[in-house]
Design a protein around this motif. Sequence first.
Motif, PDB file in Angstrom:
ATOM      1  N   PHE A  67       0.798  -1.223   0.000  1.00 22.34           N
ATOM      2  CA  PHE A  67       0.000   0.000   0.000  1.00 22.34           C
ATOM      3  C   PHE A  67       0.837   1.283   0.000  1.00 22.34           C
ATOM      4  O   PHE A  67       0.660   2.128  -0.871  1.00 22.34           O
ATOM      5  N   TRP A  68       1.752   1.416   0.942  1.00 21.71           N
ATOM      6  CA  TRP A  68       2.548   2.644   1.025  1.00 21.71           C
ATOM      7  C   TRP A  68       3.423   2.828  -0.210  1.00 21.71           C
ATOM      8  O   TRP A  68       3.389   3.869  -0.873  1.00 21.71           O
ATOM      9  N   GLN A  69       4.204   1.825  -0.551  1.00 19.60           N
ATOM     10  CA  GLN A  69       5.070   1.922  -1.727  1.00 19.60           C
ATOM     11  C   GLN A  69       4.252   1.953  -3.009  1.00 19.60           C
ATOM     12  O   GLN A  69       4.638   2.589  -3.985  1.00 19.60           O
ATOM     13  N   ALA A  70       3.112   1.278  -2.998  1.00 20.55           N
ATOM     14  CA  ALA A  70       2.268   1.238  -4.198  1.00 20.55           C
ATOM     15  C   ALA A  70       1.722   2.605  -4.572  1.00 20.55           C
ATOM     16  O   ALA A  70       1.423   2.864  -5.748  1.00 20.55           O
ATOM     17  N   VAL A  71       1.571   3.505  -3.581  1.00 24.36           N
ATOM     18  CA  VAL A  71       1.091   4.858  -3.881  1.00 24.36           C
ATOM     19  C   VAL A  71       2.226   5.887  -3.767  1.00 24.36           C
ATOM     20  O   VAL A  71       1.984   7.088  -3.738  1.00 24.36           O
ATOM     21  N   ASN A  72       3.475   5.378  -3.697  1.00 21.91           N
ATOM     22  CA  ASN A  72       4.649   6.253  -3.595  1.00 21.91           C
ATOM     23  C   ASN A  72       4.567   7.183  -2.376  1.00 21.91           C
ATOM     24  O   ASN A  72       4.808   8.391  -2.456  1.00 21.91           O
ATOM     25  N   GLY A  73       4.206   6.576  -1.248  1.00 24.54           N
ATOM     26  CA  GLY A  73       4.012   7.351  -0.027  1.00 24.54           C
ATOM     27  C   GLY A  73       5.208   8.182   0.386  1.00 24.54           C
ATOM     28  O   GLY A  73       5.038   9.281   0.935  1.00 24.54           O
ATOM     29  N   SER A  91      -9.627   0.711  -0.501  1.00 31.63           N
ATOM     30  CA  SER A  91     -10.203   0.583  -1.846  1.00 31.63           C
ATOM     31  C   SER A  91      -9.203   0.211  -2.922  1.00 31.63           C
ATOM     32  O   SER A  91      -9.565   0.174  -4.104  1.00 31.63           O
ATOM     33  N   GLY A  92      -7.957  -0.048  -2.538  1.00 30.30           N
ATOM     34  CA  GLY A  92      -6.950  -0.465  -3.500  1.00 30.30           C
ATOM     35  C   GLY A  92      -6.070   0.687  -3.958  1.00 30.30           C
ATOM     36  O   GLY A  92      -6.555   1.813  -4.118  1.00 30.30           O
ATOM     37  N   PRO A  93      -4.781   0.421  -4.170  1.00 32.14           N
ATOM     38  CA  PRO A  93      -3.841   1.459  -4.600  1.00 32.14           C
ATOM     39  C   PRO A  93      -4.222   2.116  -5.924  1.00 32.14           C
ATOM     40  O   PRO A  93      -3.995   3.310  -6.111  1.00 32.14           O
ATOM     41  N   GLY A  94      -4.784   1.343  -6.833  1.00 31.51           N
ATOM     42  CA  GLY A  94      -5.158   1.902  -8.130  1.00 31.51           C
ATOM     43  C   GLY A  94      -6.167   3.024  -8.000  1.00 31.51           C
ATOM     44  O   GLY A  94      -6.004   4.100  -8.580  1.00 31.51           O
ATOM     45  N   ARG A  95      -7.226   2.768  -7.235  1.00 32.11           N
ATOM     46  CA  ARG A  95      -8.240   3.813  -7.029  1.00 32.11           C
ATOM     47  C   ARG A  95      -7.645   4.984  -6.261  1.00 32.11           C
ATOM     48  O   ARG A  95      -7.920   6.145  -6.564  1.00 32.11           O
ATOM     49  N   ALA A  96      -6.854   4.688  -5.235  1.00 37.35           N
ATOM     50  CA  ALA A  96      -6.271   5.758  -4.427  1.00 37.35           C
ATOM     51  C   ALA A  96      -5.414   6.678  -5.285  1.00 37.35           C
ATOM     52  O   ALA A  96      -5.490   7.918  -5.160  1.00 37.35           O
TER      53      ALA A  96
END
Length: 250
Positions: A67-73, A91-96
């Motif tokens: 999650f964190w790395q998936a959204v480049n936190g 809701s998933g990294p894609g939607r976020a």
Amino acid sequence: MRENFQASLKVTLAYEGGWSDHPKDPGGATMKGITLATYRRYFPSANKTQLRNISTENVAKIYRQDFWQAVNGDTLEAGVDLATFDAAVNSGPGRAKSWLRASVGGPAHQTVKRLCAKRLGFVQSLKIWSTFGRGWGARIAAIEAKGVAWALAHAAPATTVKAKLADEQQAATRIAKTARTSGGTAGAATAGGGGDVLVNPHHAEQLAGWVIGGLLVAGAIVAIVLISRSVIHRQRAAAYAAEADAMGVL
């Protein structure tokens, strides 16, 4: 921001709670927000019992990677990182990431508010909103308020942050009151049977029954939407008040 991962994880885990295996939850068996399907990507033969006893280290590892790395936190501004990360968990990294792209612009705290509004709109469209809606709404409101507080604190003194949080609380309270009043008016008109606001009683007999019925149903829907809007903004007001209170006397 890189240094915000642990703080963001702590906030998110407080809402994810512990063990859950609700039959209406499409995610199925879940421990601290981690589904069995997700856990099995790391431990293919894992069962529900093993998921329920997941270690703190593995919880952090999975959240960081999935999650964190998936959204480049690490690259996001303070507050925006929390809002995007928490949205990804639910809701998933894609939607976020999609909500983030559509929300960027202006100060970070405005990005947080827009992202949370998009997230709320999505979950309200789900069929299971009637089951989980109140909890989801409270969580999103709290994430918004905390994200705004983090974003403001990164660029302004504490007194300014607290004043802005109070302003947000008052604005949300005003919207909630207006929606509640309007919802009550629409509901009363519909319940009255004559549809005073929706149908002119002097002309009602000239309208086909199905038209009247359709208008009354529409009135009921409007009332429900307005009442729901009132609840959402009361939750936002409470969340901003809690963040301001947490800052203490300045």
